[in-house]
Design an enzyme around this catalytic site. Structure first.
Site, mmCIF file in Angstrom:
data_model
loop_
_atom_site.group_PDB
_atom_site.id
_atom_site.type_symbol
_atom_site.label_atom_id
_atom_site.label_comp_id
_atom_site.label_asym_id
_atom_site.label_seq_id
_atom_site.Cartn_x
_atom_site.Cartn_y
_atom_site.Cartn_z
ATOM 1 C CE1 TYR A 1 45.369 -14.959 36.792
ATOM 2 C CE2 TYR A 1 47.040 -13.538 37.958
ATOM 3 C CZ TYR A 1 46.736 -14.226 36.760
ATOM 4 O OH TYR A 1 47.420 -14.197 35.795
ATOM 5 N NE ARG B 1 64.723 3.361 39.858
ATOM 6 C CZ ARG B 1 65.069 3.704 40.974
ATOM 7 N NH1 ARG B 1 64.353 3.200 41.906
ATOM 8 N NH2 ARG B 1 66.258 4.211 41.012
#
Length: 398
Positions: free
Chosen positions: A111, A57
């Site tokens: 977008y 991670r």
């Protein structure tokens, strides 16, 4: 050994077996965790665990390999991968919009999901958002000067209308006000422009698109100077938007053919745009490589000569119903969302990327009824153009 005898403990030590020589293709480090040693502990204590690999991670060798390739393409000091393009955008904005300057001035032409983040989610967190027309420099200047601003946000080439933002001019306005310019360069790609070279502070991409290039992975990337990238990476670690190592490998693999794919797709896009300009059923064509492109002067300043990119937007007579009919008659180009793959993809913004906008909002964003967005792939150009012309001609009422 009897059936009741437990297996040797060495079975759990398969990671001890590594290649003696260096591989041509980076390995996929599909491991959540890594053995700790004194160097790893020191990195955790002194650097937050961002340099050495000890937990995926935080950092992973395969992910780092893909990020390094993209940093090279963008001419950046550093890059970091995220689980999607929206993860890259959201993590970047939430990192930079801290302290007293919790305000962003953004282009209106963005977008659809980015717009939702700007008009719905950031204000819910107490962040002020002002939106302006992407190509109106006076509007940018007025909005930035209106109040203390931390971030100025724009797309290099807007989705889907292909407006070209004057990044160099906006960077000057942002920096004069003490703000950072963040640019989404997914549509433009490093094949046509490097926003950092003209003043941007951070560049984000949906690596799902042209960078990976095969429509088989979801990924995002942030590129900037090392200090800024590290700070955004720390937020990504906390928010949990890390990229899976196998997905990172797919991005790395796609990057190996990036220039070749973009060269072929851009050549096809230019040929398609030129033919569409001559078609009686097409009312407008938007492509940065055309002589009549509305922001030609800006294109000549920002974009590499002869590299207009792989995206074409055009409007057909008859509005949205006709646009749908044209898409349904295509056999080479595929009706699908996303873009940037080796196959040509086509969509209508009104019912996909910008479905949530009203007719008035679509008009304000220069998204005309009947607009189609083409992402050109690597098919034979004449075959693709013939497919498009056949679809246009076949939907004309006798």
């Amino acid at each position: 050994m009897s059936a009741s005898t437990p297996p040797s403990g060495r079975a759990a030590k398969a990671a001890d077996y590594v290649a003696r020589t260096r591989p041509v293709v980076p390995p996929i480090y599909q491991s959540a965790t890594f053995y700790l040693d004194d160097i790893a502990y020191k990195d955790i204590q002194e650097g937050g665990g961002l340099t050495e690999h000890w937990y995926s991670r935080f950092a992973n060798p395969t992910v780092d390999a893909a990020a390094a390739e993209i940093a090279e393409l963008e001419g950046a000091e550093a890059a970091m991968m995220t689980s999607s393009g929206m993860a890259a955008i959201a993590t970047t904005l939430l990192t930079l919009l801290q302290g007293d300057r919790r305000r962003v001035v953004a282009a209106r032409q963005v977008y659809g999901d980015t717009r939702d983040l700007l008009v719905r989610d950031l204000p819910a967190l107490g962040i002020a958002v002002t939106m302006v027309d992407a190509v109106d420099l006076d509007a940018w200047a007025a909005a930035i000067a209106e109040a203390p601003t931390a971030v100025v946000y724009a797309e290099a080439l807007s989705n889907p209308q292909l407006d070209l933002t004057d990044l160099a001019a906006i960077a000057e306005l942002a920096h004069a006000a003490g703000a950072k310019l963040v640019v989404d360069s997914t549509f433009a790609t490093p094949y046509t422009v490097n926003p950092l070279a003209v003043g941007a502070d951070v560049v984000v991409h949906s690596a799902t698109k042209f960078l990976s290039g095969h429509s088989d992975v979801i990924a995002g990337v942030v590129v900037s100077d090392r200090e800024t990238t590290t700070e955004i990476q720390r937020r990504m670690i906390t928010f949990g938007g890390c990229l899976d190592p196998h997905a990172a490998y797919l991005v790395w693999r796609g990057l190996q053919t990036f220039d070749v794919r973009l060269a072929r797709a851009s050549e096809t896009a230019l040929a398609l745009a030129k033919r569409l300009e001559q078609h009686p059923e097409v009312t407008s064509v938007r492509y940065p490589g055309l002589p009549g492109y509305a922001w030609r002067e800006t294109a000549e300043k920002l974009m590499r000569p002869g590299r207009g990119g792989a995206m074409v937007a055009f409007t057909v007579r008859g509005g949205n119903p006709r646009a749908l009919a044209v898409m349904r008659r295509l056999t080479i180009a595929s009706e699908a969302t996303s873009l940037g793959g080796v196959e040509t993809l086509v969509s209508a913004p009104f019912n996909s990327s910008h479905f949530s906008l009203s007719e008035e909002e679509l008009a304000a964003n220069r998204i005309e009824p009947g607009m189609l967005r083409f992402s050109c792939g690597v098919e034979d150009a004449e075959t693709l153009i013939t497919d498009v012309e056949r679809a246009l001609d076949g939907t004309v009422e006798p």
